[in-house]
Design an enzyme around this catalytic site. Structure first.
Site, PDB file in Angstrom:
ATOM      1  CG  ASP A   1      -6.322   7.320   0.547  1.00 37.70           C
ATOM      2  OD1 ASP A   1      -6.871   7.426  -0.554  1.00 37.70           O
ATOM      3  OD2 ASP A   1      -5.425   6.446   0.638  1.00 37.70           O
TER       4      ASP A   1
ATOM      5  N   GLY B   1       0.979  -1.227   0.034  1.00 40.82           N
ATOM      6  CA  GLY B   1      -0.095  -0.042  -0.031  1.00 40.82           C
ATOM      7  C   GLY B   1       0.749   1.321   0.090  1.00 40.82           C
ATOM      8  CB  SER B   2       0.053   4.938   0.455  1.00 43.79           C
ATOM      9  OG  SER B   2      -1.105   4.455   0.940  1.00 43.79           O
TER      10      SER B   2
ATOM     11  CE  LYS C   1      -1.936  -0.420   6.992  1.00 49.68           C
ATOM     12  NZ  LYS C   1      -2.058  -0.375   5.757  1.00 49.68           N
TER      13      LYS C   1
END
EC number: 2.7.11.1
Length: 633
Positions: free
Chosen positions: A177, A64-65, A84
């Site tokens: 987001d 992901g970002s 993450k």
């Protein structure tokens, strides 16, 4: 629930491929469900099979970002979690490191049945590893595999999403987001929103640099690069999500990014006839271009269509019906406000000191003191957050359908193995899904490349201002934007300023008047001072482009025509609820002699040196004029 056989084993895969490209032109970052292990770097200490803390990594779920997302399990309980992995390089400058770690700890306190929980944070030299709740599926894969979603079913998902967003906004956190990859589903078909609070910790809070090339869900003020994006941006994204659930296509979708941006900026989309008036009406109020006129999350929760079959546990405290109203009157004031007029709960203090690392006596001191210091306020916020979690749990117990999921909601650490047995069978993602996922990734990546190189973006580049006009995005500071919905105590709270960070200045003038009145005042002042302006367009109501004659005085050389009409742009920003900022920007010169040729042969450096004083001079005149007017009123 019969749907326990998991939405990943979709016989509907055959038809899902032609819908898929619609929802996923974006970098697919982690429906923690995709099986994309090609991203692995075998040399890394985070390779499959490696151990981090008490967790063993199984595989990479996606990227992901913020970096990779890995599936892992707890070595003693066998509980699945997602890791993450945030590379510290993508985070804001190193002096923010402390702030970011505090901020991530703050996220550990968020407990809502429809938000992915953050169980733990593991720090290493180069990375911050967030141990989060694992949810195996994406809401949108589920939508695509259904032939059609009834309004009732869509509304159930939507209610869960809105409730989670409201909860975070109340705790000063804006998502910014919201998009399909962040809406996950657990095995009970409950939505879990991922990445809440993370947009705040990205470098410079710049959304466009970090968003994964999915402008379809972004609000007009986000794509136009406005400096401030508050809770209103989440409302817009939720509107797009509701539209997609009900209509099975995107409201704003075009191969050409410039056309897409134009449609979003002008709010151009069509509503299909089959929508019920209630649903269509709500979508219309959410997709309003001007954020000042857009419906708020709080208003959505009072909308008639929204309220049908709404489970009570999803309501915020102030919207809950109180059966024992009479005797509550004297207590209700305390309820959401400061903890000091209430018994301090030692359990809460223990939780607070173990999750956030505060000293216990520091916590007691800040709760007993009425002093208004940033450090005390931060602790009070956190205390109130945990206190509210407790009352939420009470509500959930009362709600039969929810109480069986309470265990996972309560756990400070991941639940035990038994609860997991069902979901273990799910991890075998069938081959077809994996292939499709790879295809989708590929198209997402090419899509992203074209997006970043699009020349249309270039015109925004030079507007990238290094001036921070608006408050930082610390979760504690987002309180300012939330005050409207907040408790009476919220207004006492001042933003947290760490010793290291420099004071943030506001440039321009601030006003608490109604935006239209502010604009009116400015026009009156400009008229009195003899400036001219262009008629504003509908979407630029809050921007004034003007020319103003500046008399340079002693013209020694009459042949040399110095341009004498200064151009300026005045723009109104919203800083927080009911607080606006008028910003002045120098925009070049024109010549009143009608020939612009002379302007072009002055170098840019000369131009800016020459312009600084006149610009400040005129701005000051305007501010004085505004001050005089407001006194005479």
């Amino acid at each position: 629930m019969s749907s326990n056989n998991n939405t990943n084993t979709a016989p509907a895969n055959a038809n899902s491929s032609h819908h898929h490209h619609h929802h996923h032109h974006h970098h697919h970052h982690h429906g923690h469900g995709g099986s994309n292990s090609t991203l692995n770097n075998p040399k890394s200490s985070l390779a499959d099979g490696a151990h981090i803390g008490n967790y063993q990594i199984v595989k990479t779920l996606g990227e992901g970002s913020f970096g990779k997302v890995k599936l892992a399990y707890h070595t003693t309980t066998g509980q699945k979690v997602a890791l993450k992995i945030i590379n510290k390089k993508v985070l804001a400058k190193s002096d923010m490191q402390g702030r970011i770690e505090r901020e991530i700890s703050y996220l550990r306190l968020l407990r809502h049945p429809h938000i992915i929980k953050l169980y733990d944070v593991i720090k290493s030299k180069d990375e911050i590893i967030m141990v989060i709740e694992y949810a195996g599926n994406e809401l949108f894969d589920y939508i695509v595999q259904r032939d059609k979603m009834s309004e009732q079913e869509a509304r159930r998902f939507f209610q869960q999403i809105i409730s989670a967003v409201e909860y975070c906004h109340r705790h000063k956190i804006v998502h910014r987001d919201l998009k399909p990859e962040n809406l996950l589903l657990d095995e009970h078909l409950n939505v879990k929103i991922a990445d809440f609070g993370l947009s705040n910790i990205m470098t410079d809070g710049n959304f466009l640099k970090t968003s994964c090339g999915s402008p379809n869900y972004a609000a007009p003020e986000v794509i136009s690069g406005k400096l401030y994006a508050g809770p209103e941006v989440d409302v817009w994204s939720c509107g797009v999500i509701l539209y997609v659930m009900l209509c099975r296509r995107l409201p704003f979708d075009d191969e050409s990014i410039p056309v897409l941006f134009k449609n979003i900026s002008n709010g151009v989309y069509t509503l299909p006839k089959f929508l019920s008036p209630g649903a269509a009406g709500l979508i219309k109020r959410m997709l309003i271009v001007n954020p000042l006129n857009r419906i708020s999350i709080h208003e959505i929760m009072q909308d008639d269509w929204f309220k049908v079959d709404l489970p009570e546990y999803l309501l915020p405290p102030d919207l809950k019906p109180h059966p024992e109203e009479e005797n509550e009157n004297n207590d209700s004031k305390k309820d959401g406000s400061s903890p000091d007029n209430d018994e301090i709960d030692d359990n809460l203090v223990n939780i607070l000191s173990s999750t956030m690392g505060y000293e216990k006596d520091e916590i007691y001191e800040s709760l007993e003191s009425s002093e208004d210091t940033p450090a005390f306020n931060e602790i009070r916020d956190a205390y109130m957050l945990i206190k509210e979690n407790k009352s939420l749990i009470k509500d959930m117990k009362a709600n039969k359908s929810v109480s069986d999921e309470l265990d996972t909601f309560l756990s400070q650490s991941p639940p035990t193995f038994q609860q997991q047995s069902k979901s273990h069978q799910k991890s075998q993602v069938d081959h077809e899904t994996a292939k499709q996922h790879a295809r989708r990734m590929a198209s997402a990546i090419t899509q992203q490349r074209t997006y970043h190189q699009s020349p249309f973006m270039d015109q925004y580049k030079e507007e990238d201002s290094t001036v921070s006009i608006l408050p930082t995005s610390l979760p504690q500071i987002h309180r300012a934007n939330m005050l409207a919905q907040g408790s009476p105590a919220a207004s006492k709270i001042s933003p947290l300023v760490t010793k290291k960070s420099k004071t943030r200045w506001h440039f321009g003038i601030r006003s608490r008047s109604y935006p239209l009145d502010v604009m009116g005042e400015i026009y009156i002042a400009l008229k009195n001072l003899g400036a001219e302006w262009a008629k504003p367009s509908e979407e630029d109501l809050w921007t004034i482009k003007l020319r103003w004659k500046y008399d340079i005085g002693n013209k020694t050389n009459t042949n040399e025509k110095i341009p004498d009409l200064m151009k300026m742009v005045i723009q109104l920003f919203q800083i927080e609820t009911n607080n606006y900022l008028v910003d002045f920007k120098f925009d070049g010169w024109e010549s009143s002699y009608g020939d612009d040729t002379t302007v072009s042969n002055i170098s840019e450096d000369e131009m800016s040196t020459f312009s600084a004083y006149p610009f400040l001079h005129l701005t000051t005149k305007l501010i004085m004029e505004l001050a005089v007017n407001s006194q005479s009123n």
